[in-house]
Design an enzyme around this catalytic site. Structure first.
Site, short mmCIF file in Angstrom:
data_model
loop_
_atom_site.label_atom_id
_atom_site.label_comp_id
_atom_site.label_asym_id
_atom_site.label_seq_id
_atom_site.Cartn_x
_atom_site.Cartn_y
_atom_site.Cartn_z
N GLY A 1 -3.45 -1.57 5.48
CA GLY A 1 -2.99 -1.56 4.09
C GLY A 1 -1.47 -1.66 4.05
O GLY A 1 -0.89 -2.50 3.34
N HIS A 2 -0.80 -0.81 4.85
CA HIS A 2 0.67 -0.88 4.91
C HIS A 2 1.12 -2.26 5.42
O HIS A 2 2.07 -2.84 4.90
CB HIS A 2 1.23 0.16 5.90
CG HIS A 2 0.94 1.58 5.55
ND1 HIS A 2 0.05 2.34 6.25
CD2 HIS A 2 1.45 2.37 4.57
CE1 HIS A 2 0.02 3.56 5.72
NE2 HIS A 2 0.84 3.61 4.71
N SER B 1 -6.77 4.48 4.32
CA SER B 1 -5.86 5.60 4.04
C SER B 1 -5.58 6.33 5.34
O SER B 1 -6.48 6.43 6.20
CB SER B 1 -6.53 6.56 3.05
OG SER B 1 -5.87 7.81 3.09
N LEU C 1 0.76 3.97 10.16
CA LEU C 1 0.52 2.71 9.45
C LEU C 1 -0.86 2.12 9.75
O LEU C 1 -1.31 2.14 10.90
CB LEU C 1 1.60 1.70 9.84
CG LEU C 1 3.04 2.18 9.58
CD1 LEU C 1 4.04 1.12 10.01
CD2 LEU C 1 3.24 2.53 8.11
N GLU D 1 -1.56 -0.64 -4.34
CA GLU D 1 -2.27 -0.36 -5.60
C GLU D 1 -3.30 0.76 -5.48
O GLU D 1 -3.85 1.19 -6.47
CB GLU D 1 -2.94 -1.65 -6.12
CG GLU D 1 -1.91 -2.63 -6.64
CD GLU D 1 -2.46 -4.00 -6.98
OE1 GLU D 1 -3.69 -4.17 -6.99
OE2 GLU D 1 -1.63 -4.90 -7.21
N LYS D 2 -3.57 1.22 -4.26
CA LYS D 2 -4.50 2.35 -4.14
C LYS D 2 -3.92 3.56 -4.87
O LYS D 2 -4.63 4.29 -5.54
CB LYS D 2 -4.76 2.68 -2.67
CG LYS D 2 -5.77 3.84 -2.52
CD LYS D 2 -6.31 3.92 -1.13
CE LYS D 2 -5.34 4.55 -0.18
NZ LYS D 2 -5.16 6.01 -0.43
#
Ligand code: PAF
Length: 280
Positions: free
Chosen positions: A34-35, A185, A31, A148-149
């Protein structure tokens, strides 16, 4: 925070939480912020937050990084605890795929499966949709949140939910970026120092294309060709770079809203990114 890999225990929590709004964030672990931003959104959207951590073999191709995909459960649990997640579901392969390689039931969203990422990763979205459907059946959330990536993934899940009558509200969280613009990412960690310096140029190229749209340039294929050539000059191997309508059909100059999407390799690391453009 409760942690379980057992489907029976997951069900017992659901029974206890029957009258509460359950918000679900599916992940493959490792994680990053972003997560965690999706988890924060989840906390604000309902009563109980369930996060799953499962590296799904079905969405990796034979030559992809399933075995080496970063797994960091202990660290993930510490991060989720700070966000006051209620339950982390960590099923093993056997409980999600009791028939192993013999699993013969799949979810496919054919039109969206075949374009963009689906061209070079034909197995990918079927694997994602199948595991997400399984997780929805087990977790039974009221709301589920995706980043949304992975815009194409988000649309596929929305379509699946609509087509299969899932009573789940699909929400999304915006892309979280490093200070230099690189989208977060789990795979960024594969980049060498040299590649890491080049990686933000992907986002910069998307920004330049957005500028061109702002300046009323409507020759989309020229813009994409130019973008691909710029990226290639910096060492990217471009999988695709495209301007599409928001539903991922072909973009038309008469439209007002577009999304510019790219997937490109630096060495063996595949990066994806996108930005939206709204012509006011
Ligand atoms: O976006 C991801 O991390 C995965 O594709 C998902 C949705 C957890 C399914 O394995």
């Amino acid at each position: 925070m409760q942690v379980t890999s057992s489907i029976a225990q997951l069900k017992s929590f659901q029974n206890k939480w029957q009258n509460q709004t359950i918000v679900f964030v599916p992940t493959m672990g490792n994680l990053h912020n972003g997560h965690l931003s999706l988890v924060e959104k989840a906390k604000q959207s309902g009563d109980k937050v369930i996060v799953s951590v499962f590296v799904n073999p079905l969405q990796f191709g034979p030559k992809e990084d399933f075995d080496s995909y970063p797994r960091s459960l202990e660290d993930d649990l510490l991060k989720l605890k700070t966000k006051q997640v209620d339950l982390v579901f960590t099923p093993d392969k056997k409980s999600l795929y009791p028939n192993g390689e013999e699993n013969q039931s799949f979810i496919t969203v054919p039109t969206l499966n075949k374009i963009l990422c689906g061209v070079t990763r034909p197995h990918f979205f079927q694997g994602v949709a199948t595991v997400v459907a399984k997780l929805f059946n087990l977790v039974k959330p009221d709301i589920a949140i995706f980043g949304e990536k992975d815009y194409q993934q988000l649309l596929i899940i929305k379509k699946m939910v609509l087509d299969l009558n899932y009573d789940i509200d699909i929400q999304s969280g915006e892309i979280i970026r490093e200070n230099d613009g690189l989208a977060l990412s789990s795979r960024n960690r594969y980049l060498t120092n040299e590649q890491r310096k080049i990686a933000p140029l992907l986002q910069q190229e998307l920004q330049s294309m957005r500028k061109a749209l702002e300046n009323n340039q409507t020759n989309f294929s020229n813009l994409c060709e130019l973008g691909i050539s710029n990226l290639q000059q910096h060492g990217f191997k471009v999988d695709y770079l495209d301007i599409r309508a928001m539903d991922l059909t072909d973009a038309l100059p008469s439209q007002k809203e577009f999304i510019i999407l790219a997937a490109a390799f630096l060495g063996t690391t595949r990066l994806i990114d996108n930005i939206k453009y709204n012509h006011r």
